[in-house]
Every structure is written in structure tokens, then in C-alpha cells.
Design a protein around this motif. Structure first.
Motif, PDB file in Angstrom:
ATOM      1  N   UNK A 152     -27.404  65.800 -18.385  1.00 43.51           N
ATOM      2  CA  UNK A 152     -27.437  65.837 -16.869  1.00 43.51           C
ATOM      3  C   UNK A 152     -26.396  66.841 -16.357  1.00 43.51           C
ATOM      4  N   UNK A 153     -25.620  67.754 -17.047  1.00 43.18           N
ATOM      5  CA  UNK A 153     -24.333  68.453 -16.443  1.00 43.18           C
ATOM      6  C   UNK A 153     -24.985  70.051 -16.340  1.00 43.18           C
ATOM      7  N   UNK A 154     -24.890  70.497 -15.235  1.00 44.72           N
ATOM      8  CA  UNK A 154     -25.356  71.935 -14.806  1.00 44.72           C
ATOM      9  C   UNK A 154     -23.965  72.762 -14.884  1.00 44.72           C
TER      10      UNK A 154
ATOM     11  N   UNK B  60     -19.002  72.749 -12.162  1.00 45.72           N
ATOM     12  CA  UNK B  60     -19.958  72.123 -12.673  1.00 45.72           C
ATOM     13  C   UNK B  60     -20.643  70.986 -11.640  1.00 45.72           C
ATOM     14  N   UNK B  61     -22.087  70.819 -12.122  1.00 43.17           N
ATOM     15  CA  UNK B  61     -22.637  69.734 -11.191  1.00 43.17           C
ATOM     16  C   UNK B  61     -23.237  68.682 -12.310  1.00 43.17           C
ATOM     17  N   UNK B  62     -22.752  67.295 -11.954  1.00 38.24           N
ATOM     18  CA  UNK B  62     -23.355  66.500 -12.757  1.00 38.24           C
ATOM     19  C   UNK B  62     -24.458  65.630 -11.934  1.00 38.24           C
ATOM     20  N   UNK B  63     -25.690  65.637 -12.320  1.00 36.34           N
ATOM     21  CA  UNK B  63     -26.866  64.910 -11.577  1.00 36.34           C
ATOM     22  C   UNK B  63     -27.725  64.164 -12.611  1.00 36.34           C
ATOM     23  N   UNK B  64     -27.362  62.706 -12.588  1.00 33.24           N
ATOM     24  CA  UNK B  64     -28.274  61.985 -13.356  1.00 33.24           C
ATOM     25  C   UNK B  64     -27.831  60.635 -13.643  1.00 33.24           C
TER      26      UNK B  64
ATOM     27  N   UNK C  74     -22.739  59.062 -22.417  1.00 24.48           N
ATOM     28  CA  UNK C  74     -22.858  60.445 -21.909  1.00 24.48           C
ATOM     29  C   UNK C  74     -21.750  60.882 -20.932  1.00 24.48           C
ATOM     30  N   UNK C  75     -21.315  59.779 -20.166  1.00 22.07           N
ATOM     31  CA  UNK C  75     -20.133  60.047 -19.539  1.00 22.07           C
ATOM     32  C   UNK C  75     -18.952  60.064 -20.372  1.00 22.07           C
ATOM     33  N   UNK C  76     -18.683  59.256 -21.266  1.00 21.35           N
ATOM     34  CA  UNK C  76     -17.841  59.265 -22.300  1.00 21.35           C
ATOM     35  C   UNK C  76     -17.698  60.467 -22.938  1.00 21.35           C
ATOM     36  N   UNK C  77     -18.798  61.107 -23.174  1.00 23.83           N
ATOM     37  CA  UNK C  77     -18.844  62.546 -23.957  1.00 23.83           C
ATOM     38  C   UNK C  77     -18.287  63.332 -22.944  1.00 23.83           C
ATOM     39  N   UNK C  78     -19.098  63.474 -21.658  1.00 25.83           N
ATOM     40  CA  UNK C  78     -18.440  64.589 -20.783  1.00 25.83           C
ATOM     41  C   UNK C  78     -16.803  64.733 -20.668  1.00 25.83           C
ATOM     42  N   UNK C  79     -16.339  63.304 -20.683  1.00 27.40           N
ATOM     43  CA  UNK C  79     -14.933  62.991 -20.295  1.00 27.40           C
ATOM     44  C   UNK C  79     -14.006  63.592 -21.503  1.00 27.40           C
TER      45      UNK C  79
END
Length: 634
Positions: A194-196, A324-328, A334-339
Motif C-alpha cells: 500500500x505504499x506509493x 510517500x503516500x500510504x493508502x491501505x 505491513x506497518x511494522x515493515x514500513x517502520x
């Protein structure tokens, strides 16, 4: 034992008040009326205002018209999407399109999530165009400079190749020439989730130095229907670095001036729902200024936006920024991975773990581990309950031993209460001496209940807020652990075609929970005080009605925990030499109680109670006189 039970009941009643207030008073709010279908869509750009002081349209110069249909009316979502040229988005997780008019991300569906548990129901719609009802979009761009330099705005028509399609392996490139020496290029890519990523470049051929400031925003038109739960935040949210997590509800922002946060580094901001979120993440070393705002109107507007430091672009040079834009979906992994991988500080706080996150998050990770192993979150709940019981076993074991010791000295306690019935102070002194002599802690019995409180609340939080629990099945009729038990006693489990009120949502699992709680309370004799007996007898019924509308996963936990507690307490009490007359206590609950004025049957005193009989205060009766038989002890 009575004093101990008073404390237990006080704790239990406190839980009842808290959760009863939540579900019967501050529970799900009534669905609000949808916004009017005819209104002017308002937008707001960081740093841009009209001459009258009202917010201007996104990316436009002051005083320009808002991005709304020509006749000022809102369209259907389908018509709004069809009215502008677009670039399709197709990935494993999302589908939709990028609006070439304005370059916005305003059409997005979540492929893995559906509206209901029915697999044929529509997929979740996250983002919609501003010209449609319930407009909700994310946008990155350049703030119009004071010198009037043209920059892309809401009405800008970007150019893309005819075969352009955004996938997780193929980015798209958008271009626009302002006709005055500046060429804007935007490269958009998306990962499998979900990361643009948007890289904005500006080629300066004006022959002079240009300064442009980047901005990003998440805008929602209309106020969505929210649950109104005190344990869950829905609304504007952002991590402001040193200013920590900021959460602002729609209601709190309504009618209030914008909230500003200056000098934010390494933060993120956006709008969150229960399971979904949209956020913009500024990148780079420079600080940004963040604003949460509400714009009133026929269609209210809520916006989280940031404005970055101006970028200086020399003549003949190219300047670039990347954001970046997160939409999801707010999926934990997934959030832990982005962090961790993208170094987005505290990005996992998009999920409302609450003040006790240090307990709630590990509980979720443990449940998720069992889920991955067994493939069923219901089984994971049962196993976590066993582990929690094992962790707290030493404390619970000590408590149950103390309760067993108290039960063994019940006859002596009864004798002391009778002997000092008219002297309460002396009675308490003798009881405390008895506790000390027998090494009994009269408060130990409250620990099994007190231990349950943080576990119960944390599990409630996990089941309620995590998307992993959404539409997670158990066995049989439980197809969604995050929803209440769908069966209902008051419809004879589906035989009567009517919809009972919210209070009467009593399914099979709530009934099982009530029965196991009732059996657990029968392990101990009822208190002597009639008022306490009423509470003691009705507490399982109250909890059955109260938890009937709770998520089924929580009711299953409570039922299983009660069953384990009954087994544990029964075994410990038997090992301590206590005669646990569970069946007798259960049967005595159904015995006919004597009516008012009717003498109760004489109770047989235990031998221990007669070991030291109370000396008679009366002198012996003289021979030949009429004697009065002594009154039976009650």
C-alpha cells in the motif's frame, strides 16, 4: 470470606460499569445523515488563501475556483471517475486509477478486503474523487509562489503515455509544461502492498532562479460515520517527532481553528479509520510545517497537510523531492515493515494500540504466531488463554490456597460472628487474629479477578482494533470473531423472524459464558447477606446480557477462561483438603426459599462450630420449675 467476596464483587461491578457505559450509553452512534448531494466542493492548499481569507483550491493561485463540477453538484462515484482521463492502477493489493486532472490519487479499492463476510460482497472503497459524494483523496504537489509562477494545480491536465499502467513493477511518468520555462515531471511507483512513492522533478529553463515549496495532503469531504468508541481513535492523526503522536477527532476539530505543528522532522500525517488509513510521509532531512484543519460548508472538509522547506532551483538546473503516500489496510506486519525498512518513525502507531501498548502488542504477536501455525484465530485465543493462566499460575495458586484455607475455617468464623454478634469491633479483632493464626490473606481471593482485568481489556483491544481479526472465522456458526455471536436466544436461534433490540443480543456463546461464570461462582457458598446474595446470583445474568453484543472472540475467551478457572480452583481446593460440594451448591440454588415469616429449616452446625460452645449466661433451672427450651442457633 464475605469480606473477600465484597472486594471481588466491587471489582466485577467496576468492570460492569465501564463496559456497560460503553455499550449502552456511549456505544455505536446513530448513523449520521449523508451530506447533501448538491454542494460546492471546497479544497484547501497549505499556504494558499483567497483574497477573502477562505481556503483556495489545491495547488491553484489565490481566488481560483474550487475543483467541482461546472454546475456545482456532486456526482456519483462512477460518473466522477469517468469524467476525467486516468491511469489505471493494478497490483496484488489495490486497484483503481490516478486522476490525470490534478495528478491525484483519488480512486482506490482494497482487493483483499470486502464489505461483509460474504466473499461475493464488494471490495472496500478507500479513496474517491473530490467531485463525488464522500470525496477522499491524497495529493502531493508544489505550493504556488507569491510571484505568480504557474505550478500544477487541481485543474492541471497531466500527460502520460497511452499504454501507461501503474503496477508494482512498472511505474508511471506524468509530465506538464507550464509554458513559462518550467517543466514538471512526476514519477509514481507502488510496492505490492500500500505504499506509493512520488518523485517530483522540476526542470528550470526560465533563465532565473526559482524557489518552490513542496506540500502533501490527505483531504476528506464530508464527515464519515464513526463508531464513537472510547478505545479507538478515528479521525486526523500524525506523528510529529518531538511533539509525539497527535490524534484529533472530527468532532473536536469541527468549528475550531486549525491546529499547527511547526518544525516537524521524520513525521507522518493523515486520516485514519478503524481498519484503513491514508497518510502522507515527507522525506528528506528538512523540517515541515503540519496543519490539521476543518473547513465548514455544505460539505465539510477535513484535512491533514504539510508544507516543506522551499527548494531552490538554479537556472538550467533540475530540482527534485520525493515523498510517500500510504493508502491501505492497517495490517500489523505491513506497518511494522514500513517502520523498519523505510525508517518511518512510529508508523505502527497508525494502529491505536492505546496507553498499554506494551501489553497489547505482545498479546497480538502471540496470537498471530498461533494463527500462522494453526490457521484459526479462535484456536489462537484458546491457546493464549492457557498460556496466560500458566504465567499467572503461581499467583493464582496462592490465591486459591488462601481461599481454600478460608473455607476450611468457615465454621470457626461463623462461631466468632455468632459469639460477638453485638460487638462488631471485637468480632473483627477476633477474625483478624484467626487470619493471622491460620496464615490467611483475606484479600488474596481478589487476585484471580484482578488478573483478568488487564488481560480482558488487552484482548478486547486486540480483537476490536486489528484488521487481522476482521472476518476471521472460528468453528460452526462463528464466521467473524470481531462481530457478536449471530445466533439469538430471543429468536429461538432463527425460528422467530424478528430483530430483537441491541440489549437482547444473547447468542449461544454468551449463554455458555454465563453458565460457566455461574458454575464458577457456585464453587463457594453464597454470602450470608441477602443483598450480596442477590448480586451474587444475578451477576452471571448481567454479564451475559452485557457481553452479548461484544465480539464473539472475547466471549469465547471469557467462557474458556471460566472453564479453566473452575478446573484449577476445584483441583487446588481438593488438594488442600476442602470438601468442594460443587453439585450441592448448584442444587441448593434451585431449592425453594422460605417465605417471609416462615421459619427456615434448622441448619446442622459443623463439629468445629460446636467445639467451643458459647457458655450459657442463664443460671441452671431449679427443680420443679418450668424450663424454657433454648433457642436454636441459626
Amino acid at each position: 470470606m464475605t469480606d473477600n467476596r465484597n472486594l471481588i464483587l466491587a471489582v466485577v461491578l467496576s468492570i460492569a460499569v465501564v463496559f456497560g457505559w460503553q455499550y449502552f450509553i456511549a456505544g455505536p452512534q446513530m448513523a449520521k445523515n449523508k451530506p447533501a448531494t448538491t454542494a460546492v466542493t471546497q479544497s484547501a492548499t497549505p499556504g494558499a488563501t483567497t483574497a477573502a481569507g477562505a481556503p483556495a483550491a489545491a495547488g491553484t493561485t489565490a481566488g481560483s475556483a474550487p475543483a467541482a463540477p461546472a454546475d456545482g453538484t456532486l456526482m456519483t462515484r462512477e460518473a466522477a471517475i469517468a469524467s476525467t482521463p486516468r491511469v489505471a492502477i493494478e497490483t496484488r493489493s489495490v486497484s483503481g486509477s490516478i486522476n490525470l486532472k490534478g495528478g491525484r490519487l483519488d480512486d482506490l479499492r482494497l482487493n483483499d478486503y470486502r464489505v461483509t463476510v460474504d466473499p461475493s460482497s464488494p471490495t472496500i472503497i478507500l479513496l474517491s474523487p473530490a467531485s463525488a459524494a464522500d470525496g477522499y483523496f491524497a495529493e502531493l504537489g508544489w505550493v504556488p509562489p507569491a510571484d505568480g509562477t504557474k505550478v500544477p494545480g487541481a485543474d492541471t491536465l497531466w500527460t502520460a503515455s497511452a499504454d501507461a499502467k501503474l503496477t508494482s513493477t512498472t511505474p508511471v511518468v506524468l509530465t506538464w509544461d507550464n509554458g513559462a520555462g518550467l517543466t514538471f515531471k512526476r514519477t509514481i511507483s507502488v510496492d505490492p502492498s500500500y505504499m506509493f512513492t512520488s518523485r517530483d522533478e522540476v526542470l528550470n529553463a526560465t533563465g532565473k532562479t526559482v524557489e518552490l515549496a513542496p506540500y502533501g495532503r490527505v483531504t476528506r469531504l464530508g464527515e464519515p460515520v464513526v463508531g464513537g468508541y472510547y478505545i479507538l481513535h478515528e479521525g486526523l492523526i500524525g506523528w510529529m517527532g518531538d511533539q509525539h503522536l497527535q490524534e484529533v477527532t472530527y468532532k473536536k476539530l469541527r468549528g475550531e481553528p486549525p491546529q499547527n505543528f511547526t518544525g516537524v522532522k521524520g513525521g507522518w500525517l493523515g486520516i485514519t479509520d478503524k481498519y484503513w488509513a491514508t497518510a502522507v510521509i515527507p522525506r528528506g532531512e528538512g523540517a515541515v510545517d503540519v496543519q490539521f484543519k476543518h473547513v465548514d460548508g455544505a460539505v465539510p472538509l477535513y484535512q491533514s497537510d504539510f508544507k516543506g522547506q522551499p527548494l531552490t532551483i538554479a537556472a538550467g538546473a533540475t530540482g527534485a523531492v520525493e515523498n510517500l503516500i500510504f493508502a491501505g489496510a492497517k495490517q500489523v506486519s505491513i506497518l511494522d515493515g514500513y517502520r523498519d525498512n523505510l525508517k518511518i518513525d512510529r508508523f505502527d502507531l497508525l494502529i491505536d494500540w492505546g496507553w498499554f501498548w506494551f501489553f497489547t502488542k505482545p498479546l497480538f504477536y502471540l496470537m498471530d504466531y498461533f494463527y500462522k501455525f494453526f490457521g484459526n484465530f479462535g484456536i489462537a485465543i484458546l491457546l493464549v488463554t492457557v498460556i496466560v493462566k500458566a504465567v499467572f499460575f503461581p499467583l493464582a495458586n496462592k490465591s486459591y490456597k488462601s481461599m481454600s484455607a478460608m473455607k476450611k475455617v468457615q465454621p470457626e468464623m461463623a462461631a466468632l460472628r455468632e459469639r460477638f454478634a453485638d460487638d462488631k469491633v471485637k468480632q473483627q479483632q477476633e477474625l483478624m487474629a484467626l487470619y493471622k493464626r491460620e496464615k490467611i490473606n483475606p484479600l488474596a481471593g481478589c487476585w484471580p479477578v484482578a488478573i483478568q482485568i488487564p488481560v480482558f481489556f488487552s484482548l478486547y483491544k486486540v480483537i476490536f482494533i486489528t484488521i487481522e481479526m476482521r472476518h476471521a472465522p472460528f468453528f460452526g456458526w462463528i464466521h467473524d470473531l470481531s462481530a457478536p455471536d449471530p445466533t439469538n436466544l430471543f429468536t429461538l436461534f432463527g425460528l422467530i423472524p424478528w430483530s430483537p433490540p441491541h440489549l437482547l443480543m444473547i447468542g449461544i456463546w454468551p449463554l455458555i459464558m454465563g453458565v460457566t461464570m455461574w458454575v464458577q461462582m457456585r464453587l463457594n457458598p453464597a454470602p450470608a447477606d441477602p443483598a450480596q446474595q442477590v448480586i451474587f446470583n444475578w451477576m452471571p445474568v448481567i454479564f451475559t446480557f452485557m457481553l452479548g453484543s461484544f465480539p464473539a472472540g472475547l466471549v469465547i475467551y471469557w467462557s474458556w477462561n471460566n472453564t479453566l478457572s473452575v478446573t484449577q480452583q476445584y483441583v487446588i481446593m481438593r488438594r488442600q483438603g476442602v470438601d468442594v460440594n460443587l453439585i450441592g451448591n448448584i442444587l441448593s440454588s434451585f431449592k425453594k426459599k422460605p417465605k417471609d415469616g416462615e421459619p427456615a429449616p434448622a441448619a446442622k452446625l459443623p463439629a468445629a462450630a460446636n467445639a467451643n460452645p458459647k457458655p450459657s449466661a442463664k443460671p441452671p433451672t431449679k427443680p420443679g420449675t418450668k424450663s424454657t427450651p433454648p433457642k436454636a442457633k441459626s
